[in-house]
Scaffold this active site. Sequence first.
Site, PDB file in Angstrom:
ATOM      1  N   CYS A  79     -12.227   3.613 -15.282  1.00  0.00           N
ATOM      2  CA  CYS A  79     -13.041   4.511 -16.101  1.00  0.00           C
ATOM      3  C   CYS A  79     -13.186   5.889 -15.456  1.00  0.00           C
ATOM      4  O   CYS A  79     -14.269   6.270 -15.003  1.00  0.00           O
ATOM      5  CB  CYS A  79     -14.418   3.889 -16.319  1.00  0.00           C
ATOM      6  SG  CYS A  79     -14.250   2.289 -17.081  1.00  0.00           S
ATOM      7  N   GLU A  80     -12.069   6.603 -15.371  1.00  0.00           N
ATOM      8  CA  GLU A  80     -12.031   7.968 -14.850  1.00  0.00           C
ATOM      9  C   GLU A  80     -10.904   8.685 -15.589  1.00  0.00           C
ATOM     10  O   GLU A  80      -9.813   8.124 -15.722  1.00  0.00           O
ATOM     11  CB  GLU A  80     -11.661   7.989 -13.352  1.00  0.00           C
ATOM     12  CG  GLU A  80     -12.603   7.307 -12.407  1.00  0.00           C
ATOM     13  CD  GLU A  80     -13.852   8.120 -12.077  1.00  0.00           C
ATOM     14  OE1 GLU A  80     -13.882   9.332 -12.368  1.00  0.00           O
ATOM     15  OE2 GLU A  80     -14.799   7.517 -11.555  1.00  0.00           O
ATOM     16  N   TYR A  98       1.247   5.187   1.875  1.00  0.00           N
ATOM     17  CA  TYR A  98      -0.018   5.673   1.313  1.00  0.00           C
ATOM     18  C   TYR A  98      -0.239   5.121  -0.098  1.00  0.00           C
ATOM     19  O   TYR A  98      -0.800   5.783  -0.954  1.00  0.00           O
ATOM     20  CB  TYR A  98      -0.067   7.209   1.350  1.00  0.00           C
ATOM     21  CG  TYR A  98       0.211   7.751   2.732  1.00  0.00           C
ATOM     22  CD1 TYR A  98      -0.758   7.620   3.721  1.00  0.00           C
ATOM     23  CD2 TYR A  98       1.427   8.322   3.069  1.00  0.00           C
ATOM     24  CE1 TYR A  98      -0.512   8.058   5.019  1.00  0.00           C
ATOM     25  CE2 TYR A  98       1.688   8.765   4.356  1.00  0.00           C
ATOM     26  CZ  TYR A  98       0.710   8.634   5.329  1.00  0.00           C
ATOM     27  OH  TYR A  98       0.965   9.061   6.609  1.00  0.00           O
ATOM     28  N   PRO A 139       6.389   8.862  12.639  1.00  0.00           N
ATOM     29  CA  PRO A 139       6.694   8.889  11.208  1.00  0.00           C
ATOM     30  C   PRO A 139       5.996   7.765  10.442  1.00  0.00           C
ATOM     31  O   PRO A 139       5.881   6.645  10.938  1.00  0.00           O
ATOM     32  CB  PRO A 139       8.210   8.679  11.169  1.00  0.00           C
ATOM     33  CG  PRO A 139       8.487   7.836  12.366  1.00  0.00           C
ATOM     34  CD  PRO A 139       7.491   8.265  13.416  1.00  0.00           C
ATOM     35  N   GLY A 140       5.493   8.081   9.286  1.00  0.00           N
ATOM     36  CA  GLY A 140       4.913   7.063   8.415  1.00  0.00           C
ATOM     37  C   GLY A 140       5.658   7.093   7.084  1.00  0.00           C
ATOM     38  O   GLY A 140       6.439   6.195   6.751  1.00  0.00           O
ATOM     39  N   ARG A 141       5.441   8.172   6.365  1.00  0.00           N
ATOM     40  CA  ARG A 141       6.060   8.341   5.053  1.00  0.00           C
ATOM     41  C   ARG A 141       7.584   8.173   5.100  1.00  0.00           C
ATOM     42  O   ARG A 141       8.172   7.492   4.255  1.00  0.00           O
ATOM     43  CB  ARG A 141       5.726   9.744   4.533  1.00  0.00           C
ATOM     44  CG  ARG A 141       6.037   9.986   3.085  1.00  0.00           C
ATOM     45  CD  ARG A 141       5.815  11.455   2.716  1.00  0.00           C
ATOM     46  NE  ARG A 141       4.510  11.939   3.119  1.00  0.00           N
ATOM     47  CZ  ARG A 141       3.395  11.789   2.396  1.00  0.00           C
ATOM     48  NH1 ARG A 141       3.454  11.201   1.224  1.00  0.00           N
ATOM     49  NH2 ARG A 141       2.239  12.231   2.849  1.00  0.00           N
TER      50      ARG A 141
HETATM   51  C1  LIG Z   1      -0.793  10.902   9.135  1.00  0.00           C
HETATM   52  C2  LIG Z   1      -0.270  11.144  10.468  1.00  0.00           C
HETATM   53  C3  LIG Z   1       1.058  10.811  10.780  1.00  0.00           C
HETATM   54  C4  LIG Z   1       2.033  10.290   9.766  1.00  0.00           C
HETATM   55  O1  LIG Z   1       2.379  11.255   8.825  1.00  0.00           O
HETATM   56  P1  LIG Z   1       3.582  11.017   7.824  1.00  0.00           P
HETATM   57  O2  LIG Z   1       3.590  12.205   6.964  1.00  0.00           O
HETATM   58  O3  LIG Z   1       3.315   9.780   7.080  1.00  0.00           O
HETATM   59  O4  LIG Z   1       4.823  10.902   8.652  1.00  0.00           O
HETATM   60  C5  LIG Z   1       1.468  10.993  12.087  1.00  0.00           C
HETATM   61  N1  LIG Z   1       0.633  11.479  13.035  1.00  0.00           N
HETATM   62  C6  LIG Z   1      -0.649  11.817  12.760  1.00  0.00           C
HETATM   63  C7  LIG Z   1      -1.507  12.323  13.846  1.00  0.00           C
HETATM   64  C8  LIG Z   1      -1.128  11.678  11.476  1.00  0.00           C
HETATM   65  O5  LIG Z   1      -2.388  12.022  11.203  1.00  0.00           O
END
Ligand SMILES: *Cc1c(COP(=O)(O)O)cnc(C)c1O
Length: 405
Positions: free
Chosen positions: A328-329, A357, A261-263
Amino acid sequence: MSLNIKELVEKYNTPLYVYDFNNITNRYEELKSAYEGKKSLIAYAVKSNSNLAVIKHLAKLGAGADCVSIGEVKRALKAGIQKYKIIFSGVGKRDEEIREALKEDILLLNLESEAEMKRVAIIAEELGVEARISIRVNPNVDPQTHPYISTGLHENKFGVSIDTAKRMYIYAKKSPHLNPIGVHFHIGSQLTELSPISEACEIVADLVRSLKAIDIDIKFFDIGGGLGVVYDNEVTIKTSEYARVISKATKDLDVTILMEPGRYMMANSGIFLTRVLYEKQNGDKRFVIVDGAMNDLLRPSLYGAYHKIEAVQKDGEKTPADVVGPVCESGDFLGKDVELPLLDNNDILIVHSAGAYGFTMSSNYNTRGKVAEVAILDGKDYLIRQRESFEDQIRLEEACDTSWL
Ligand SMILES: *Cc1c(COP(=O)(O)O)cnc(C)c1O
């Protein structure tokens, strides 16, 4: 996050990213505890927010790291994540990256093509090591998310088909330099529907069973990341439901569940603070011009992503305005038709859900320095990245000889 925004802005200036480390802890614990009784490892997706302090904090909680470049692997190691908890993913790894990852002896390399597998085998042989690998399969399910962040269909560039994967596992099993220990999929980001995840899990679990029948023992079942979060009024997946579906699909398999997980971890653990410069009216259109821009927070420009925006301590009747930056976009905006009271120079806007992100996608476009980042832990604030100066920006150019000009 109960914050004194005005104090933070006075102390650190704007634009500014602020992260709530207690919220990161809560998110981590919630996901981890959903898998109680099952072997699991949360490998935090470093690309979502790669600040060393963020990774350090997660390392202390016991997290691993999912990395998509050797730079991210080095960040994870530097932040104290144990090497046996680090995964290296990505569709295009360079030879040097593969070599370094093998030398660092991280948990596994996640492979995305037959050609890549063969490169890894050659490099492992040169180094005299056995490369632990997993294969990213593309289960061809529709994740029902934004096409730019969908990855699990054959039309996307990621992973290989189940049939190709089988061939690769058999090849890897025979190779003295490859040790296939994992299977991986990641069908997309900002997932809010459970059924595509469940479908993908079932498909991949079947693959694991058929591999077991030919004596290929998969130990890591990597479900990728992608858990959706609330930006606006989305109904998101409950972690308990998520865990239930995955546990069900793998109940007869002796595997460790890997999550990336990231997001989920970071989006709502962060805000972006920006200062109002001017109000401007073009015909019927109201613009609020702020000091933050697309180079600091790209998601609105890149995906048309929505971030809730509100003014700090400002009353009055609200009317719609586009919140735009100085770049400038025409595509430089943080929000469209945002209901805001009349604003003055130096008023502060909070851009919500900006922890993932956000900073990591920022650039120096228009020679704008990257902004500062601040952590809040137990009510105290800490600078975790200095604001980039003009000198910082030109350093690598100044280091070159231009006497030939
Ligand atoms: C980007 C990515 C993640 C993380 O995705 P989230 O939507 O931020 O949880 C995990 N695994 C892979 C392989 C990714 O490319």
